[in-house]
Design a protein around this motif. Structure first.
Motif, PDB file in Angstrom:
ATOM      1  N   LEU A 182       0.829  -1.210   0.000  1.00 15.24           N
ATOM      2  CA  LEU A 182       0.000   0.000   0.000  1.00 15.24           C
ATOM      3  C   LEU A 182       0.858   1.252   0.000  1.00 15.24           C
ATOM      4  CD1 LEU A 182      -2.661  -1.202   2.604  1.00 15.24           C
ATOM      5  CD2 LEU A 182      -2.849  -1.178   0.101  1.00 15.24           C
ATOM      6  N   HIS A 183       0.283   2.342  -0.538  1.00 16.73           N
ATOM      7  CA  HIS A 183       0.961   3.641  -0.556  1.00 16.73           C
ATOM      8  C   HIS A 183      -0.049   4.728  -0.221  1.00 16.73           C
ATOM      9  CE1 HIS A 183       4.421   1.780  -2.436  1.00 16.73           C
ATOM     10  NE2 HIS A 183       3.587   1.206  -3.297  1.00 16.73           N
ATOM     11  N   CYS A 184       0.425   5.824   0.371  1.00 12.44           N
ATOM     12  CA  CYS A 184      -0.433   6.980   0.599  1.00 12.44           C
ATOM     13  C   CYS A 184      -0.756   7.619  -0.756  1.00 12.44           C
ATOM     14  CB  CYS A 184       0.264   8.000   1.494  1.00 12.44           C
ATOM     15  SG  CYS A 184       0.574   7.380   3.152  1.00 12.44           S
ATOM     16  N   ILE A 185      -2.038   7.941  -0.955  1.00 11.74           N
ATOM     17  CA  ILE A 185      -2.466   8.603  -2.197  1.00 11.74           C
ATOM     18  C   ILE A 185      -2.982  10.012  -1.862  1.00 11.74           C
ATOM     19  CG2 ILE A 185      -4.022   8.452  -4.189  1.00 11.74           C
ATOM     20  CD1 ILE A 185      -4.042   5.315  -3.511  1.00 11.74           C
ATOM     21  N   GLU A 186      -3.981  10.091  -0.975  1.00 13.76           N
ATOM     22  CA  GLU A 186      -4.526  11.377  -0.542  1.00 13.76           C
ATOM     23  C   GLU A 186      -3.608  11.971   0.536  1.00 13.76           C
ATOM     24  OE1 GLU A 186      -7.789  12.408  -1.533  1.00 13.76           O
ATOM     25  OE2 GLU A 186      -7.920  10.705  -2.918  1.00 13.76           O
ATOM     26  N   PRO A 187      -3.676  13.330   0.709  1.00 11.03           N
ATOM     27  CA  PRO A 187      -2.803  13.976   1.710  1.00 11.03           C
ATOM     28  C   PRO A 187      -3.001  13.463   3.134  1.00 11.03           C
ATOM     29  CG  PRO A 187      -3.830  15.625   0.281  1.00 11.03           C
ATOM     30  CD  PRO A 187      -4.461  14.315  -0.070  1.00 11.03           C
ATOM     31  N   ASP A 188      -4.243  13.033   3.478  1.00 10.62           N
ATOM     32  CA  ASP A 188      -4.495  12.582   4.856  1.00 10.62           C
ATOM     33  C   ASP A 188      -4.392  11.063   5.008  1.00 10.62           C
ATOM     34  OD1 ASP A 188      -6.780  12.099   3.376  1.00 10.62           O
ATOM     35  OD2 ASP A 188      -8.165  12.611   5.011  1.00 10.62           O
ATOM     36  N   ASP A 189      -3.826  10.398   4.016  1.00 16.40           N
ATOM     37  CA  ASP A 189      -3.647   8.943   4.111  1.00 16.40           C
ATOM     38  C   ASP A 189      -2.501   8.580   5.056  1.00 16.40           C
ATOM     39  OD1 ASP A 189      -5.681   8.395   2.364  1.00 16.40           O
ATOM     40  OD2 ASP A 189      -4.387   7.900   0.658  1.00 16.40           O
ATOM     41  N   VAL A 190      -2.662   7.448   5.730  1.00 15.95           N
ATOM     42  CA  VAL A 190      -1.604   6.888   6.584  1.00 15.95           C
ATOM     43  C   VAL A 190      -1.560   5.378   6.320  1.00 15.95           C
ATOM     44  CG1 VAL A 190      -0.814   6.516   8.950  1.00 15.95           C
ATOM     45  CG2 VAL A 190      -2.027   8.633   8.379  1.00 15.95           C
ATOM     46  N   VAL A 191      -0.409   4.843   5.978  1.00 14.20           N
ATOM     47  CA  VAL A 191      -0.266   3.394   5.850  1.00 14.20           C
ATOM     48  C   VAL A 191       0.226   2.850   7.194  1.00 14.20           C
ATOM     49  CG1 VAL A 191       0.953   1.494   4.722  1.00 14.20           C
ATOM     50  CG2 VAL A 191       0.173   3.467   3.372  1.00 14.20           C
ATOM     51  N   VAL A 192      -0.508   1.865   7.707  1.00 13.21           N
ATOM     52  CA  VAL A 192      -0.176   1.271   9.005  1.00 13.21           C
ATOM     53  C   VAL A 192       0.295  -0.167   8.794  1.00 13.21           C
ATOM     54  CG1 VAL A 192      -1.079   0.649  11.288  1.00 13.21           C
ATOM     55  CG2 VAL A 192      -1.924   2.717  10.134  1.00 13.21           C
ATOM     56  N   ASP A 193       1.455  -0.509   9.348  1.00 15.51           N
ATOM     57  CA  ASP A 193       1.887  -1.913   9.405  1.00 15.51           C
ATOM     58  C   ASP A 193       1.122  -2.563  10.554  1.00 15.51           C
ATOM     59  OD1 ASP A 193       3.690  -1.700   7.344  1.00 15.51           O
ATOM     60  OD2 ASP A 193       5.430  -1.369   8.639  1.00 15.51           O
ATOM     61  N   ILE A 194       0.361  -3.621  10.251  1.00 12.36           N
ATOM     62  CA  ILE A 194      -0.544  -4.209  11.245  1.00 12.36           C
ATOM     63  C   ILE A 194       0.236  -5.097  12.231  1.00 12.36           C
ATOM     64  CG2 ILE A 194      -2.561  -5.707  11.568  1.00 12.36           C
ATOM     65  CD1 ILE A 194      -3.124  -2.933  10.302  1.00 12.36           C
ATOM     66  N   ALA A 195      -0.136  -4.967  13.506  1.00 13.22           N
ATOM     67  CA  ALA A 195       0.411  -5.837  14.555  1.00 13.22           C
ATOM     68  C   ALA A 195      -0.534  -7.014  14.770  1.00 13.22           C
ATOM     69  CB  ALA A 195       0.613  -5.051  15.841  1.00 13.22           C
ATOM     70  N   VAL A 196      -1.740  -6.726  15.281  1.00 11.39           N
ATOM     71  CA  VAL A 196      -2.737  -7.779  15.498  1.00 11.39           C
ATOM     72  C   VAL A 196      -4.088  -7.307  14.978  1.00 11.39           C
ATOM     73  CG1 VAL A 196      -1.595  -8.773  17.530  1.00 11.39           C
ATOM     74  CG2 VAL A 196      -3.322  -6.971  17.826  1.00 11.39           C
ATOM     75  N   CYS A 197      -4.969  -8.270  14.707  1.00 10.21           N
ATOM     76  CA  CYS A 197      -6.338  -7.961  14.287  1.00 10.21           C
ATOM     77  C   CYS A 197      -7.253  -9.044  14.834  1.00 10.21           C
ATOM     78  CB  CYS A 197      -6.419  -7.887  12.755  1.00 10.21           C
ATOM     79  SG  CYS A 197      -8.035  -7.364  12.130  1.00 10.21           S
ATOM     80  N   GLY A 198      -8.331  -8.621  15.495  1.00  7.65           N
ATOM     81  CA  GLY A 198      -9.235  -9.558  16.154  1.00  7.65           C
ATOM     82  C   GLY A 198     -10.229 -10.198  15.199  1.00  7.65           C
ATOM     83  N   ILE A 199     -10.608 -11.448  15.517  1.00  8.79           N
ATOM     84  CA  ILE A 199     -11.681 -12.117  14.776  1.00  8.79           C
ATOM     85  C   ILE A 199     -13.003 -11.727  15.424  1.00  8.79           C
ATOM     86  CG2 ILE A 199     -12.739 -14.353  14.244  1.00  8.79           C
ATOM     87  CD1 ILE A 199      -9.958 -15.531  14.011  1.00  8.79           C
ATOM     88  N   CYS A 200     -13.923 -11.258  14.586  1.00  8.78           N
ATOM     89  CA  CYS A 200     -15.223 -10.761  15.048  1.00  8.78           C
ATOM     90  C   CYS A 200     -16.305 -11.684  14.512  1.00  8.78           C
ATOM     91  CB  CYS A 200     -15.400  -9.348  14.496  1.00  8.78           C
ATOM     92  SG  CYS A 200     -17.011  -8.613  14.783  1.00  8.78           S
ATOM     93  N   GLY A 201     -17.465 -11.693  15.167  1.00  6.89           N
ATOM     94  CA  GLY A 201     -18.607 -12.436  14.657  1.00  6.89           C
ATOM     95  C   GLY A 201     -18.955 -12.018  13.239  1.00  6.89           C
ATOM     96  N   THR A 202     -18.685 -10.768  12.915  1.00  7.84           N
ATOM     97  CA  THR A 202     -18.921 -10.266  11.549  1.00  7.84           C
ATOM     98  C   THR A 202     -18.102 -11.076  10.546  1.00  7.84           C
ATOM     99  OG1 THR A 202     -19.287  -8.050  12.414  1.00  7.84           O
ATOM    100  CG2 THR A 202     -18.822  -8.227  10.063  1.00  7.84           C
ATOM    101  N   ASP A 203     -16.821 -11.308  10.864  1.00  5.40           N
ATOM    102  CA  ASP A 203     -15.955 -12.074   9.950  1.00  5.40           C
ATOM    103  C   ASP A 203     -16.507 -13.489   9.766  1.00  5.40           C
ATOM    104  OD1 ASP A 203     -14.003  -9.945   9.832  1.00  5.40           O
ATOM    105  OD2 ASP A 203     -13.381 -10.549  11.838  1.00  5.40           O
ATOM    106  N   VAL A 204     -16.927 -14.102  10.885  1.00  2.00           N
ATOM    107  CA  VAL A 204     -17.475 -15.460  10.821  1.00  2.00           C
ATOM    108  C   VAL A 204     -18.767 -15.452   9.994  1.00  2.00           C
ATOM    109  CG1 VAL A 204     -18.425 -17.367  12.183  1.00  2.00           C
ATOM    110  CG2 VAL A 204     -16.407 -16.127  13.000  1.00  2.00           C
ATOM    111  N   GLY A 205     -19.617 -14.434  10.221  1.00  2.09           N
ATOM    112  CA  GLY A 205     -20.873 -14.326   9.471  1.00  2.09           C
ATOM    113  C   GLY A 205     -20.638 -14.173   7.977  1.00  2.09           C
ATOM    114  N   ILE A 206     -19.603 -13.425   7.611  1.00  2.00           N
ATOM    115  CA  ILE A 206     -19.268 -13.234   6.198  1.00  2.00           C
ATOM    116  C   ILE A 206     -18.812 -14.556   5.585  1.00  2.00           C
ATOM    117  CG2 ILE A 206     -17.579 -12.177   4.628  1.00  2.00           C
ATOM    118  CD1 ILE A 206     -17.663  -9.702   6.533  1.00  2.00           C
TER     119      ILE A 206
END
Ligand SMILES: [Zn+2]
Ligand SMILES: [Zn+2]
Length: 353
Positions: free
Chosen positions: A20-44
């Motif tokens: 990923l790269h910043c495109i708009e002036p207010d963009d921020v690229v974040v290197d992810i550490a952790v991400c939680g599994i949500c019921g939404t993900d399971v539902g999808i």
């Protein structure tokens, strides 16, 4: 970089995609550490919540480290540890203009990780206004619960709690149920919890507020709490979506039922009772009224023990094992009963701390 892509129901895989790269002036690229599994993900994945756009990277409960900043970004620098608010709102559409930012017409129906690329990936493209810098003592794991806690606070706000001596219950001791129990506790309301699954019970029983009781059966709870299985209660948060009619019939005058389960299920309710007993049947989803900022502050200040609600952390490549832990068997394309004590399960995308 690697990203967990949703292709179609029961078809998800880690793919190699463009960095990923910043495109708009207010963009921020974040290197992810952790991400939680949500019921939404399971539902999808299972198809019970058919809202995701095929080709989308899943995941929306996430923390990481700023890797790139756009030309107009002033509040963040490369290396900052951040939590990401995944719920976009435009501020201009009719829903935003009427105070319903959580239903913004421009967020494409849902949010990051559902209708546009989320954070089960090595990087996420964020906006400056949707990041909060983490205090040094807050772990990436604890802060990843900011989003589900934010949704919880939105629901608690809608309950309009004015008294602490009320009879209150929370149904379901998954992550949302546990967060609701703790958030009510913080408001001075000691709800009892209903949970049937023995693995959920085992985890919850060790991580409840000290004053809160746990039961496997609602009728038994009413007998033990109030001496009568016909006893009426003032408030119930149902995170299971299974108890609408039962709870409705057990609401005291002025009682409130908050449903936060994304379940495709119909219920039959007596309109006469709604009017005659001044009942409220309420729904709630996503963040509103700076609930995200308030949720982060509660985690930062240890009002909510977010660390304790993280039951397992899996490496990204082991995502199928992680989903299996919450009952989603991707390999066999079926949902299975939980077989280990658990609550919030995280995927670790990198070793960033
Ligand atoms: Zn979520
Ligand atoms: Zn809007």
């Amino acid at each position: 970089m690697k990203a967990l892509k949703f292709n179609q129901i029961w078809d998800v895989e880690i793919q190699e995609v463009e960095p990923l790269h910043c495109i708009e002036p207010d963009d921020v690229v974040v290197d992810i550490a952790v991400c939680g599994i949500c019921g939404t993900d399971v539902g999808i994945i299972t198809g019970s919540y058919p809202v995701a756009v095929p080709g989308t990277t899943l995941g929306h409960e996430t923390t990481g480290v700023v890797a790139q900043v756009g030309s107009g970004v002033t509040r963040f620098q490369i290396g900052d540890r951040v939590v990401i608010n995944p719920t976009y709102s435009c501020g201009h559409c009719r829903m935003c203009q009427t105070g319903n930012l959580n239903h913004c017409e421009m967020k494409l129906g849902t949010e990051a990780g559902v209708s546009y690329d989320g954070a089960f990936a090595e990087q996420y493209l964020a906006k400056e206004g949707y990041l909060i810098k983490l205090a040094d003592h807050v772990s990436m794991e604890a802060a990843s619960l900011t989003e589900p806690l934010s949704c919880t606070l939105t629901g608690v706000d809608k309950l309009g709690i004015t008294h602490t001596n009320i009879r209150a219950a929370v149904a379901g001791s998954g992550p949302m149920g546990m967060l609701y129990l703790w958030a009510l506790h913080e408001r001075g309301v000691n709800a009892f919890m209903i949970e049937k699954n023995p693995n959920r019970v085992q985890f919850a029983s060790q991580n409840l507020p000290a004053e809160c009781r746990l039961y496997t059966d609602f009728a038994e709870a009413l007998v033990k709490e109030y001496g009568d299985q016909a006893a009426l209660i003032d408030l119930c948060v149902d995170t299971t979506g299974q108890l609408t009619e039962y709870v409705f019939d057990h609401l005291a005058p002025g009682g409130k039922l908050l449903n936060v389960a994304l379940k495709d299920k119909h219920a039959s309710l007596d309109i006469l009772k709604i009017a005659d007993k001044s009942l409220s049947v309420i729904g709630s989803i996503d963040s509103l009224n700076n609930s995200f900022e308030r949720a982060y502050a509660m985690i930062r200040d240890r009002v909510i023990p977010a660390d304790r609600l993280v039951s397992q952390v899996f490496d990204f490549e082991d995502y199928q094992q992680a989903f299996l832990t919450v009952g989603c068997d991707i390999a066999a394309k079926t949902q299975i009963p939980l077989s280990t004590p658990n609550c919030k399960v995280l995927l670790r995308l990198s070793d960033l701390k």
